[in-house]
Design a protein around this motif. Structure first.
Motif: not given
Length: 186
Positions: A23-47
Motif C-alpha cells: 500500500x505504501x509502495x502504491x501511494x509512492x508510485x501514484x505520487x511520483x507518476x503524477x509529479x514526475x518528470x520535474x522540469x527545470x525551474x527556468x523552463x517553468x518560468x517561461x511557460x
C-alpha cells in the motif's frame, strides 16, 4: 511497522506486513507518476499555458469535431480526421489511466482498511485533491508557477477509480487472505 506488529501481536505477520508495504509502495508510485518528470525551474518560468481547468469534461468536449467550423474541413479532411482521432485517443487514455491509477486505492480501502463507500469516496477525492493542489501550487512553491495543468476532470476520474476499486474489492476479498486489523475506517 514490523516492530509495532511484533510488540502488539507477539509475532510478525508477514502477509499483513506485505499488504501494508505494498500500500505504501502504491501511494509512492501514484505520487511520483503524477509529479514526475520535474522540469527545470527556468523552463517553468517561461511557460504561458493555462494553470487550472475548472470546467468538468472540457477535454472531451474540446476533442469533439467542430461541425460549425468549415475552415477545419476546407484544409485537408484526412489530416483533421486523424488529428481528432489522436486527440480522442489521448483523452480516452488519460481518463482510463486516471481511473486505473486510483482503482487500487479503492481496493485497499475496502479490503484492508474496511472503509465504507462514503469513506472510500472521501479518501479518493482527498488524495486526488492533494495531487491536483500539488500540481497547482508548483510543488508548493518550488516552481514559480504550475508546470502541469490542475484539472477538475482528474478529480472526477480519480474518484471514480477509487469507487471502481471499492466495487472490485469483493473479488480481492475472495482471492486474498482475511482482512487485517481494523484501520481508520471501522
Amino acid at each position: 511497522y514490523m516492530l509495532f506488529q511484533y510488540r502488539r501481536y507477539g509475532a510478525v505477520l508477514l502477509l499483513r506486513t506485505a499488504i501494508v508495504y505494498s500500500f505504501v509502495l502504491y501511494l509512492m508510485c501514484a505520487y511520483f507518476l503524477v509529479i514526475l518528470p520535474l522540469p527545470d525551474v527556468e523552463t517553468v518560468s517561461g511557460l504561458t499555458s493555462a494553470r487550472v481547468q475548472l470546467i468538468p469534461f472540457r477535454e472531451v468536449a474540446d476533442s469533439a469535431p467542430a461541425f460549425g467550423d468549415r475552415r477545419s474541413y476546407q484544409m485537408d479532411f484526412h489530416n483533421v480526421r486523424e488529428g481528432l482521432r489522436e486527440a480522442r485517443l489521448r483523452d480516452f487514455f488519460q481518463i482510463v489511466a486516471n481511473v486505473a491509477m486510483f482503482t487500487p486505492l479503492g481496493i485497499y480501502l475496502r479490503y484492508y482498511f474496511g472503509c465504507s463507500l462514503k469513506k472510500t469516496l472521501l479518501f479518493s477525492l482527498l488524495l486526488s485533491l492533494f495531487f491536483e493542489l500539488t500540481q497547482l501550487t508548483g510543488l508548493y512553491g518550488y516552481y514559480p508557477r504550475p508546470y502541469r495543468l490542475a484539472d477538475v476532470d482528474d478529480l472526477i476520474t480519480n474518484t471514480c477509480g477509487g469507487l471502481l476499486g471499492y466495487a472490485l474489492a469483493p473479488l480481492a476479498m475472495r482471492l486474498g487472505p482475511p482482512r487485517g486489523p481494523k484501520g481508520p475506517c471501522p
